[in-house]
Every structure is written in C-alpha cells, then in structure tokens.
Write a protein that holds these residues in place. Structure first.
Motif, PDB file in Angstrom:
ATOM      1  N   ARG A  86     -17.596 -33.320  39.180  1.00  0.00           N
ATOM      2  CA  ARG A  86     -18.935 -32.752  38.991  1.00  0.00           C
ATOM      3  C   ARG A  86     -19.485 -32.233  40.314  1.00  0.00           C
ATOM      4  O   ARG A  86     -20.225 -31.251  40.346  1.00  0.00           O
ATOM      5  CB  ARG A  86     -19.882 -33.809  38.402  1.00  0.00           C
ATOM      6  N   GLU A 119     -15.836 -34.996  29.524  1.00  0.00           N
ATOM      7  CA  GLU A 119     -15.497 -33.689  30.071  1.00  0.00           C
ATOM      8  C   GLU A 119     -14.052 -33.313  29.749  1.00  0.00           C
ATOM      9  O   GLU A 119     -13.740 -32.142  29.503  1.00  0.00           O
ATOM     10  CB  GLU A 119     -15.713 -33.672  31.582  1.00  0.00           C
ATOM     11  N   HIS A 160     -13.208 -29.993  27.607  1.00  0.00           N
ATOM     12  CA  HIS A 160     -12.404 -28.945  28.238  1.00  0.00           C
ATOM     13  C   HIS A 160     -11.129 -28.671  27.450  1.00  0.00           C
ATOM     14  O   HIS A 160     -10.755 -27.509  27.241  1.00  0.00           O
ATOM     15  CB  HIS A 160     -12.032 -29.347  29.661  1.00  0.00           C
ATOM     16  N   CYS A 217     -15.674 -26.085  33.565  1.00  0.00           N
ATOM     17  CA  CYS A 217     -15.805 -27.523  33.322  1.00  0.00           C
ATOM     18  C   CYS A 217     -15.530 -28.294  34.614  1.00  0.00           C
ATOM     19  O   CYS A 217     -14.713 -27.874  35.434  1.00  0.00           O
ATOM     20  CB  CYS A 217     -14.812 -27.988  32.262  1.00  0.00           C
TER      21      CYS A 217
END
Length: 439
Positions: free
Chosen positions: A169, A366, A370, A390
């Motif tokens: 992130r 995630e 993705h 992503c």
C-alpha cells in the motif's frame, strides 16, 4: 484590541484564533490559548527520530517541528511547514543514500565501462554521476545494474530496491507524496489545517525512521510488528451466534456456551486499541482476516479447548502485516480464496489442481481483488510484477510447486501446515470459498 499599526510586536505575539478551534476532541472550542499551546506541543513531541538518523535530516525535521509549534501565532505557518515537509522527503533520501554507500558508488556507462565515484556528500556524488550520462548503479540484494536518475523518483525506487521502504500500500502513498512534492516545488496556493500538517509530519517521521531501519510502534505507514494474543472464537450453529475473546477467559464463560464450537488461534485482538476487523470471518485454511492469524487448535468444545490450553500453554507473539506472501488458485473458471504458503503446501493432490499465483500484498483482500481483475483482463491490472492499479506484486505464476518455490525465495515459510477445514458462520456469509473468474 491592539492594532498591528500601533503595536506590531504585540500583534506578532497574539494567538491566531483559528488555531483555538482544533481540540483533542475535534473541531470545537475555542480552547484557551494556554491549553491550545499545550495541546499542540504535546502532539509534536510525539514525533521522534531515531538516534542514528543523519544530522542534516534531523536538523531539518526539528526546524519543521518548531515551525509547527509557532503556527499557534500564525496560521499560515502550518501550510509553510507542510510544503517544507514535502521537500524534506528528498533530503532524507539523499542523506540515506550517502550513508548507505559509505562514500563510494560504482557506476557503469552505456559502453559497459565502470567507474568508481568517491564522494563526500550526496550533492558531490550527483555532480559526478550526472556527468557520466545515462549510467547505472548496482541496487538490491542481487546487485543488479539499474538506471538511476538521482531525482526524488529515482531515490524512491532505489530505497525500494534496497529494502529501505516496504509495504505494498505504501507504494501508492510514496507515489502520491512524490506528486505532491512536485506540485509544491512548482508553486501552488493552499491553506492547510493543523490536522493535515501533523499528518504530514507524522508520515515524514515514519518514513525517515524506516529509511534508517526503525519501524514505528502503532504506525500508519511502517508499523512495528503487531502484538497477537491467543484468541478463542466460538459459535453456536443452532442460533448462528459467534463470539470472540481472549482464550484465557474461556474458563470464566457461562455454562450456556458449552454448546458452542471453539477454535483457538493467535490473532490481533485488543478491543478498544487495535482489533482485526475481519476476525469473525476466520477460516483455518484460507486467509480471510486482515492481519495474519495462526491456527492453533480446534474445532472442539469449551472443555476440550480449556484442557488443550492448560497442556500446551501457547504464548502470545507478534506479526508483521507488510509485504506478506500469499498463494491463490484459479481453477475451472473460479477464483479461490488466498492461502498462506504453508497451508497450501499441505494440500492433497486433488486440491492442487489449477493455475496458482504467488502474490506479495499487505492483506488477502487485495490479492483476491487483483486476481479477479487480472483474470477478467481488466485494463491496467498486470499479471506479473507490480500492479499499477492494486497494491500487490505478483511474484510467480504456474503450478503449486512453482509458486511455492517462488514464495520460499521471497522469504515466506512454506513448511507444510495441516489445518482442518473449519470456518466461522460469518466466513460462510462474508467470504465464499470461490467466485467466478469473470464477474
């Protein structure tokens, strides 16, 4: 009230009334000037750099903190501090680059000729390096020759390759901070609040400390390992009731819960402080919790759980949520939930079929999102490497043996971990085992 014309010194010493409305409980007030000064000083005192941070970076950060404190007298100082903080990020990266290479960098030009650059500061290095034109330096644990342009973008890429910055992130956060720095450098007008500016300084402190190898306890970007306790989750299949608590409290629970089924795990569970928001969706075989959860025992009755705890006496530990490695399966047009590599390594042959992917991410959600987007060929979602859409990086794809080999090379534990096929009723509702690859 004394005017600026009659007494300019008194005007400079007067508290800006706008600051008084920013209280520990949000917008309100106004606070008394003395209380506002104490509150802002206590806030800024929480931001501490590690002892080994370069002196020039430390001095600049202390200057920013001093400017923030004086925002009580001049509201515009908050915005000036924020602008300077965005520029200080590049200085911190320059200082870390200079310290990391310890005075010597080997560069290679396009013709393949190598040259050793000896420097006394980053500016000295950059002056020599840019005269070589389109050169490369070695980066990362593999010492791969990599282009380097010396700008903020290049320094961020370098820090990533060297492992000084991490978290999937955070790649997006770092890009945003680079873009905001460029906007600031090229000139723009804005007026920020103390809340905005404190977040900027807090983020900057986290980045600086992490560059020098220090995670931040409770940090937003680069948190230190998070404590995990031994947790019990129990549910009643008749009523659908699901409860979670510290396993040590099982003996104190009411007899009415003797009809519950329990499972024990290590998980992040500190109500009121930091709690896994997906803990009630726990699945022993699949990664469904936000933070890593480790299966310990179950399912079984409350009495059996208490007996196991007394015999084994498991201890709490801590976990790192950044850059975890997951594996995920696509089979017969369906995408299955992500797994931890050790759990996948213990699967029976029928469960190993299909195409597998090893993915680095900060959480399983995630990975699942993705993989579904990439399987549907959604624009911008790449099947290999870092995804631009992503916060994930696909390490490898292929059969299970191939992706487990790649996961091990990426630092994941792939020791086979046999776990029962057990999940809470909430997991059945919120996290189906598989979905169609094409939405």
């Amino acid at each position: 009230m004394t005017s600026r014309t009659n007494d300019p010194l008194a005007a400079l010493q007067a508290v800006d009334p706008r600051v008084l409305h920013f209280t520990p409980f949000g917008l309100g007030g106004p606070m008394r000037p003395q209380d506002a000064a104490d509150y802002q000083q206590r806030l800024i005192s929480n931001l501490v750099l590690a002892d080994d941070v370069a002196q020039t970076t430390r001095q600049k950060f202390e200057q920013l903190c001093a400017g923030y404190a004086h925002g009580l007298l001049c509201y515009d100082l908050f915005t000036l501090v924020s602008d300077a903080a965005k520029l200080t990020l590049e200085q911190a990266l320059r200082d870390r680059f200079a310290a990391h290479h310890n005075g010597t960098v080997t560069a290679r030009n396009q013709a393949g000729s190598e040259r050793q650059i000896n420097y006394t500061s980053y500016a000295d290095f950059h002056d020599q390096y840019k005269r070589l034109r389109n050169s490369e330096i070695r980066m990362g644990s593999s010492n791969t020759w990599t282009p380097f342009n010396g700008t903020l973008d290049g320094l961020l890429r370098w820090a990533r390759r060297e492992g000084l910055l991490r978290g999937q992130r955070n790649r997006g956060v770092e890009r945003a901070k680079k873009n905001l720095r460029n906007l600031t450098a090229h000139g723009m007008f804005q007026l920020l609040t103390p809340v905005d500016v404190y977040r900027d300084l807090s983020d900057l402190a986290e980045i600086i400390n992490h560059l020098w190898g220090h995670a931040t306890p409770g940090g937003r970007l680069y948190p230190a390992p998070i404590p995990r306790d031994v947790v019990a989750i129990g549910w009643d299949t008749t009523t659908g009731s699901v409860r979670a608590g510290h396993a040590a409290q099982l003996a104190d629970q009411q007899e009415e819960e003797d009809g519950f089924t329990f499972v024990l795990m290590r998980a992040v569970f500190w109500p009121g402080e930091r709690e896994d928001p997906n803990l009630m969706e726990y699945d022993a075989r699949n990664a469904t919790t936000h933070f890593p959860a480790e299966y310990l025992w179950g399912p079984g009755s409350r009495a059996q759980a208490i007996a196991w705890l007394e015999q084994e006496a498991p201890e709490p530990d801590s976990c790192d949520s950044l850059d975890q490695v997951f594996v995920i399966r696509v089979h017969d047009g369906r995408i299955h939930l992500p797994m931890y590599p050790g759990v996948a390594a213990a699967l029976l042959p029928p469960e190993q079929q299909g195409s597998w992917h090893a993915v680095r991410a900060d959480g399983p959600a995630e990975v699942f999102a993705h993989t579904r987007a990439a399987s549907a060929a959604t624009t911008g979602h790449v099947r290999t490497g870092e995804c631009g859409q992503c916060p994930v990086e696909t390490i490898a794809s292929g059969d299970l043996v191939t992706v487990l080999r790649a996961a091990r090379a990426a630092g994941a534990d792939v020791s086979p971990l046999t776990t029962p096929d057990v999940r809470t009723p909430f997991a059945d509702l919120m996290a189906p085992r598989s979905v169609a690859a094409t939405p």
